[in-house]
Motif scaffolding. Structure first.
Motif, PDB file in Angstrom:
ATOM      1  N   TYR A  46      77.103  48.102  79.683  1.00 43.06           N
ATOM      2  CA  TYR A  46      78.234  47.992  78.770  1.00 43.06           C
ATOM      3  C   TYR A  46      78.403  46.544  78.299  1.00 43.06           C
ATOM      4  O   TYR A  46      78.103  45.597  79.031  1.00 43.06           O
ATOM      5  CB  TYR A  46      79.530  48.450  79.445  1.00 43.06           C
ATOM      6  CG  TYR A  46      79.508  49.885  79.887  1.00 43.06           C
ATOM      7  CD1 TYR A  46      79.800  50.907  78.992  1.00 43.06           C
ATOM      8  CD2 TYR A  46      79.188  50.232  81.194  1.00 43.06           C
ATOM      9  CE1 TYR A  46      79.777  52.241  79.396  1.00 43.06           C
ATOM     10  CE2 TYR A  46      79.160  51.553  81.604  1.00 43.06           C
ATOM     11  CZ  TYR A  46      79.445  52.561  80.698  1.00 43.06           C
ATOM     12  OH  TYR A  46      79.415  53.869  81.104  1.00 43.06           O
ATOM     13  N   LEU A  47      78.899  46.401  77.089  1.00 38.82           N
ATOM     14  CA  LEU A  47      79.303  45.089  76.589  1.00 38.82           C
ATOM     15  C   LEU A  47      80.677  45.245  75.967  1.00 38.82           C
ATOM     16  O   LEU A  47      80.857  46.052  75.048  1.00 38.82           O
ATOM     17  CB  LEU A  47      78.307  44.547  75.560  1.00 38.82           C
ATOM     18  CG  LEU A  47      78.597  43.129  75.065  1.00 38.82           C
ATOM     19  CD1 LEU A  47      77.305  42.354  74.847  1.00 38.82           C
ATOM     20  CD2 LEU A  47      79.428  43.125  73.782  1.00 38.82           C
ATOM     21  N   THR A  48      81.632  44.508  76.506  1.00 34.53           N
ATOM     22  CA  THR A  48      82.999  44.583  75.996  1.00 34.53           C
ATOM     23  C   THR A  48      83.340  43.310  75.231  1.00 34.53           C
ATOM     24  O   THR A  48      83.089  42.206  75.718  1.00 34.53           O
ATOM     25  CB  THR A  48      84.008  44.799  77.138  1.00 34.53           C
ATOM     26  OG1 THR A  48      83.739  46.059  77.766  1.00 34.53           O
ATOM     27  CG2 THR A  48      85.441  44.808  76.604  1.00 34.53           C
ATOM     28  N   ILE A  49      83.883  43.507  74.050  1.00 31.60           N
ATOM     29  CA  ILE A  49      84.329  42.399  73.202  1.00 31.60           C
ATOM     30  C   ILE A  49      85.851  42.347  73.281  1.00 31.60           C
ATOM     31  O   ILE A  49      86.546  43.260  72.808  1.00 31.60           O
ATOM     32  CB  ILE A  49      83.879  42.599  71.745  1.00 31.60           C
ATOM     33  CG1 ILE A  49      82.352  42.704  71.671  1.00 31.60           C
ATOM     34  CG2 ILE A  49      84.375  41.449  70.870  1.00 31.60           C
ATOM     35  CD1 ILE A  49      81.840  43.133  70.303  1.00 31.60           C
ATOM     36  N   HIS A  50      86.369  41.303  73.920  1.00 32.97           N
ATOM     37  CA  HIS A  50      87.818  41.077  73.995  1.00 32.97           C
ATOM     38  C   HIS A  50      88.184  40.064  72.916  1.00 32.97           C
ATOM     39  O   HIS A  50      87.463  39.082  72.703  1.00 32.97           O
ATOM     40  CB  HIS A  50      88.214  40.499  75.354  1.00 32.97           C
ATOM     41  CG  HIS A  50      87.606  41.192  76.527  1.00 32.97           C
ATOM     42  ND1 HIS A  50      88.190  42.272  77.146  1.00 32.97           N
ATOM     43  CD2 HIS A  50      86.442  40.947  77.198  1.00 32.97           C
ATOM     44  CE1 HIS A  50      87.419  42.667  78.158  1.00 32.97           C
ATOM     45  NE2 HIS A  50      86.364  41.885  78.201  1.00 32.97           N
ATOM     46  N   ALA A  53      83.774  52.555  72.538  1.00 38.51           N
ATOM     47  CA  ALA A  53      85.160  52.882  72.888  1.00 38.51           C
ATOM     48  C   ALA A  53      86.069  51.784  72.354  1.00 38.51           C
ATOM     49  O   ALA A  53      85.818  50.597  72.579  1.00 38.51           O
ATOM     50  CB  ALA A  53      85.314  53.003  74.399  1.00 38.51           C
ATOM     51  N   VAL A  54      87.121  52.181  71.639  1.00 42.62           N
ATOM     52  CA  VAL A  54      88.035  51.223  71.008  1.00 42.62           C
ATOM     53  C   VAL A  54      89.440  51.430  71.562  1.00 42.62           C
ATOM     54  O   VAL A  54      89.979  52.535  71.501  1.00 42.62           O
ATOM     55  CB  VAL A  54      88.054  51.395  69.475  1.00 42.62           C
ATOM     56  CG1 VAL A  54      89.012  50.387  68.837  1.00 42.62           C
ATOM     57  CG2 VAL A  54      86.648  51.235  68.900  1.00 42.62           C
ATOM     58  N   GLY A  55      90.018  50.381  72.098  1.00 39.09           N
ATOM     59  CA  GLY A  55      91.393  50.453  72.570  1.00 39.09           C
ATOM     60  C   GLY A  55      92.351  49.987  71.495  1.00 39.09           C
ATOM     61  O   GLY A  55      91.965  49.260  70.578  1.00 39.09           O
ATOM     62  N   ARG A  75      92.882  43.011  71.919  1.00 39.36           N
ATOM     63  CA  ARG A  75      92.201  44.299  71.868  1.00 39.36           C
ATOM     64  C   ARG A  75      90.844  44.194  72.537  1.00 39.36           C
ATOM     65  O   ARG A  75      90.278  43.109  72.676  1.00 39.36           O
ATOM     66  CB  ARG A  75      92.043  44.801  70.434  1.00 39.36           C
ATOM     67  CG  ARG A  75      91.170  43.952  69.541  1.00 39.36           C
ATOM     68  CD  ARG A  75      90.822  44.705  68.269  1.00 39.36           C
ATOM     69  NE  ARG A  75      90.427  43.835  67.190  1.00 39.36           N
ATOM     70  CZ  ARG A  75      89.815  44.264  66.083  1.00 39.36           C
ATOM     71  NH1 ARG A  75      89.524  45.537  65.937  1.00 39.36           N
ATOM     72  NH2 ARG A  75      89.492  43.426  65.128  1.00 39.36           N
ATOM     73  N   SER A  76      90.329  45.325  72.965  1.00 41.48           N
ATOM     74  CA  SER A  76      89.002  45.365  73.574  1.00 41.48           C
ATOM     75  C   SER A  76      88.201  46.519  72.977  1.00 41.48           C
ATOM     76  O   SER A  76      88.746  47.591  72.723  1.00 41.48           O
ATOM     77  CB  SER A  76      89.103  45.522  75.094  1.00 41.48           C
ATOM     78  OG  SER A  76      89.631  46.789  75.436  1.00 41.48           O
ATOM     79  N   ALA A 123      94.252  52.633  67.908  1.00 44.02           N
ATOM     80  CA  ALA A 123      92.795  52.656  67.999  1.00 44.02           C
ATOM     81  C   ALA A 123      92.196  53.349  66.781  1.00 44.02           C
ATOM     82  O   ALA A 123      91.146  52.936  66.270  1.00 44.02           O
ATOM     83  CB  ALA A 123      92.367  53.364  69.286  1.00 44.02           C
ATOM     84  N   GLN A 124      92.857  54.395  66.300  1.00 40.14           N
ATOM     85  CA  GLN A 124      92.358  55.120  65.139  1.00 40.14           C
ATOM     86  C   GLN A 124      92.327  54.228  63.896  1.00 40.14           C
ATOM     87  O   GLN A 124      91.363  54.238  63.132  1.00 40.14           O
ATOM     88  CB  GLN A 124      93.213  56.359  64.861  1.00 40.14           C
ATOM     89  CG  GLN A 124      92.709  57.200  63.701  1.00 40.14           C
ATOM     90  CD  GLN A 124      93.561  58.436  63.467  1.00 40.14           C
ATOM     91  OE1 GLN A 124      94.631  58.597  64.055  1.00 40.14           O
ATOM     92  NE2 GLN A 124      93.097  59.319  62.603  1.00 40.14           N
ATOM     93  N   SER A 125      93.385  53.419  63.713  1.00 35.59           N
ATOM     94  CA  SER A 125      93.418  52.532  62.546  1.00 35.59           C
ATOM     95  C   SER A 125      92.353  51.455  62.646  1.00 35.59           C
ATOM     96  O   SER A 125      91.760  51.048  61.635  1.00 35.59           O
ATOM     97  CB  SER A 125      94.811  51.897  62.399  1.00 35.59           C
ATOM     98  OG  SER A 125      95.039  50.906  63.389  1.00 35.59           O
ATOM     99  N   LEU A 126      92.080  50.994  63.856  1.00 34.50           N
ATOM    100  CA  LEU A 126      91.044  49.973  64.045  1.00 34.50           C
ATOM    101  C   LEU A 126      89.657  50.552  63.799  1.00 34.50           C
ATOM    102  O   LEU A 126      88.812  49.914  63.149  1.00 34.50           O
ATOM    103  CB  LEU A 126      91.130  49.402  65.467  1.00 34.50           C
ATOM    104  CG  LEU A 126      92.369  48.548  65.754  1.00 34.50           C
ATOM    105  CD1 LEU A 126      92.468  48.242  67.240  1.00 34.50           C
ATOM    106  CD2 LEU A 126      92.343  47.259  64.953  1.00 34.50           C
TER     107      LEU A 126
END
Length: 370
Positions: A6-10, A188-190, A231-232, A43-46
């Protein structure tokens, strides 16, 4: 050792006065967290913003996709162009019936799909369907051929679980009636939430009637807020590899780089022309992980002595990342730090590589392609 799949972008982004994502009352979306009201971008708008940004800058129409209730009409439009090009007689009404049945077979059972052919039953399903350009073109090619309106056309012959659309592979799609064809999301978008409490401000406005002899032609009010949003977004490399068929294409790296850039910079567009809050992330921390890991601001950040929540938010995020590595060192691999507020005096208690946005996107794509 567990693989870092996994790679998470904060990211932390300070958004000035805005209403990028509003609720049914016209208010900026909110959430109650840590006993305080925070601003929220869903998350949907992002995801919508990321997809639109990526596909607007895509290199060819072949990389784009459409999610709509009107896909049958779009398929028939494309089929008509093909028929004219090939000099084939084309029955648009018959083709629309077939296209409608094919599309609805993905979201409704066979009985519903069959019954939806009659004019009185055209609205049998309000479900929007998401197809890639190559899928629509494949169906249009059959409908626009000499034998396109005869026989049975099955969706499964032209729509597969794996897709050539990077957008669909990234965010996934569900087909309620044919689950074996649906695409699992590789990303996955939070939701983005402010790290601190917010206030909703009311803007009273008027519009002037140019032909009305002066004075206000309309009175109204709008609602806005501001804040520092965290956001992450987590990329699941294995799943993205399984869902997307474009890994070996000549422009794969360019398309992935464009997607990553969109993930980092894209914002929802609500009231965008009224406020233009198009700021860049102040801090970006991208890290490879064994499991999806995000950070939290349950206890709200307090304003600095002279005002502002950005410095405190950056310090809190770096502190949590440092503590997470102390708690479970094996969880984390490479770390990259970027953003407009990254400076030499920023203290980071773990190993990382500093990067500009182009360098960051390139390194993430290199990791994806390993």
């Amino acid at each position: 050792m567990t693989e870092k799949n996994y790679l998470t972008i904060h990211s932390l982004t300070a958004l000035p006065w805005h209403n990028l994502n509003r609720d049914d009352r016209g208010l900026p979306k909110q959430v109650r967290e840590g006993g305080k009201t925070r601003g929220r971008l869903s998350a949907q708008s992002l995801k919508r913003a990321i997809r639109v940004a990526y596909e607007l800058d895509s290199f060819t129409d072949a990389t784009k996709s459409l999610r709509s209730r009107a896909l049958p009409e779009e398929i028939v439009r494309r089929a008509g162009v093909i028929a004219v090009t090939n000099g084939v007689e084309f029955d648009e009404k018959s083709a629309l019936k077939i296209a409608t049945k094919i599309v609805k077979s993905l979201t409704a059972n066979d009985k519903d799909a069959a019954e939806s052919e009659g004019p009185a039953k055209e609205a049998a399903s309000d479900t929007m369907t998401w197809l890639s350009a190559d899928e629509m073109d494949a169906l249009a090619g059959v409908l626009g051929s000499a034998n396109g309106t005869g026989g049975t056309i099955k969706a499964a012959d032209y729509i597969k679980r794996q897709t050539g659309s990077l957008s669909i592979a990234a965010f996934g799609r569900m087909f309620a009636a044919q689950s074996d064809l649906q695409t699992e999301a590789g990303i996955a978008v939070g939701p983005a939430t402010t790290t601190h409490p917010i206030m909703i401000e009311v803007d009273y406005f008027t519009t002037v009637d140019d032909l009305g002899g002066g004075g206000a032609g309309h009175l109204g009010q709008a609602f806005y807020t501001s804040g520092v949003y965290y956001r992450s977004v987590t990329i699941d490399k294995k799943q993205l590899r399984d869902s997307w068929t474009g890994w070996t294409s000549p422009d794969a790296a360019d398309r992935l780089e464009l997607l990553v850039r969109s993930i980092v910079t894209a914002l929802p567009s609500g009231k965008d022309n009224s406020t233009a809050p198009n700021t860049r992330p102040a801090l970006i921390l991208a890290e490879t992980q064994s499991h999806r890991t995000a950070y939290e601001f349950h206890e709200p950040v307090k304003a600095d002595f002279e005002g502002g929540y950005l410095k405190g938010s950056i310090d809190r995020l770096i502190e949590q990342a440092t503590q997470a590595r102390a708690f479970d060192p094996s969880e984390f691999g490479e770390s990259f730090v970027s953003g407009t507020s990254v400076s030499a005096d920023l203290t980071i208690g773990f190993e990382y590589s500093a990067a500009s946005l182009p360098q960051l996107t390139k390194r993430i794509v290199e990791w994806l392609q390993r």
